[in-house]
Design a protein around this motif. Structure first.
Motif, PDB file in Angstrom:
ATOM      1  N   TRP A  99      -2.851   3.618  -2.763  1.00 33.05           N
ATOM      2  CA  TRP A  99      -2.897   2.753  -3.950  1.00 33.05           C
ATOM      3  C   TRP A  99      -2.378   1.382  -3.567  1.00 33.05           C
ATOM      4  CZ3 TRP A  99      -0.679   7.557  -3.633  1.00 33.05           C
ATOM      5  CH2 TRP A  99      -1.431   8.588  -4.233  1.00 33.05           C
ATOM      6  N   LYS A 100      -3.111   0.342  -4.035  1.00 36.30           N
ATOM      7  CA  LYS A 100      -2.750  -1.036  -3.706  1.00 36.30           C
ATOM      8  C   LYS A 100      -2.040  -1.694  -4.889  1.00 36.30           C
ATOM      9  CE  LYS A 100      -6.592  -1.942  -0.540  1.00 36.30           C
ATOM     10  NZ  LYS A 100      -8.041  -1.717  -0.701  1.00 36.30           N
ATOM     11  N   LEU A 125       0.850  -1.188   0.000  1.00 41.96           N
ATOM     12  CA  LEU A 125       0.000   0.000   0.000  1.00 41.96           C
ATOM     13  C   LEU A 125       0.882   1.234   0.000  1.00 41.96           C
ATOM     14  CD1 LEU A 125      -2.869  -0.706   2.491  1.00 41.96           C
ATOM     15  CD2 LEU A 125      -3.107   0.625   0.420  1.00 41.96           C
ATOM     16  N   GLU A 126       0.762   1.993  -1.083  1.00 39.15           N
ATOM     17  CA  GLU A 126       1.503   3.250  -1.192  1.00 39.15           C
ATOM     18  C   GLU A 126       0.551   4.395  -0.834  1.00 39.15           C
ATOM     19  OE1 GLU A 126       3.469   3.644  -4.984  1.00 39.15           O
ATOM     20  OE2 GLU A 126       3.465   5.833  -4.895  1.00 39.15           O
TER      21      GLU A 126
END
Lengths: 153, 83
Positions: free
Chosen positions: A126-127, A53-54
């Motif tokens: 974002w994943k 995760l970002e």
């Protein structure tokens, strides 16, 4: 009202205890916990899967604070908490915790659903899924936009 | 101004962050996108599809007509997938 964006796991029971301690006006606490699903339907075992995760440090906290302020303006909340993790996670791991506390259950339920619906469409996370040597960025779902849109107007 | 890229857009551009000094006629986010796309084929590819690009100016969501200046932090990223 508390927001935390962190790499580490969280202890749901301890967070609930802390959130309601010393506030006898709270009569209802609603908890939503999001977990990493097993995202392959094929051969690769769960142990070979991971998700990264970002997020956008700074904007994430700013957007979560705005979402929380909006919930507070709509419902009579006594307390609320959002914890969202980032970094590498495995299937079954906790990703997100949303807790809402109010005098009565309806406000706590509604505010909680509002927060998670909006978080999914506004918070800059974002994943990236990785399994069996492959990797892919998860695409946004229109069903999430629809869920958030029902709170408008 | 600082320009940040996240997730798939960061990978497509090949940069997480860059400092740019566009000419004075670049006044909006839309102008900046047009200008950045001419920097390299990677920039062009990353920013080509408006449906795949979300914009933030100073950490708030913004549209392409949003005015920008030299002290701004402008971020480009795909639709978000948290929660």
């Amino acid at each position: 009202m508390t927001i935390r964006v962190q790499r580490e796991d969280f202890d749901t029971a301890a967070e609930l205890e802390r959130l309601s301690a010393g506030n006898p006006r709270i009569g209802a606490v609603v908890t939503f916990t999001g977990l990493v699903r097993d995202f392959t339907s094929e051969q690769s075992a769960s142990s070979q899967q991971s998700m990264v995760l970002e997020h956008y440090p700074g904007m994430t906290e700013r957007q979560l604070a705005a979402i929380l302020a909006e919930a507070e303006s709509r419902w009579p909340l006594e307390s609320a908490l959002i914890i969202h993790r980032y970094g590498e996670l495995a299937p079954g791991d906790r990703i997100v915790l949303v807790v809402t506390a109010s005098a009565h259950r309806q406000a706590a339920f509604e505010a909680n659903a509002f927060l998670i619906d909006w978080l999914k469409t506004k918070a800059p996370f974002w994943k990236l899924e990785q399994a069996g040597g492959g990797r892919r960025w998860v695409e946004a779902k229109t069903s999430d936009d629809d869920a958030a849109a029902r709170w408008q107007g | 101004m600082r320009v940040l890229y996240f997730a798939l857009l960061r990978e497509r551009v090949g940069l997480a962050e860059e400092t740019v000094s566009p000419p004075a006629e670049i006044r909006t986010v839309g102008d900046l996108v047009h200008w950045l796309r001419q920097k390299s084929p990677q920039h062009d590819y990353a920013l080509a599809d408006p449906a795949m690009v979300r914009i933030a100016v100073n950490q708030d969501y913004a549209r392409t007509d949003h005015a920008i200046g030299p002290d701004d932090e402008i971020a480009f990223f795909p639709p978000v997938t948290g929660g």
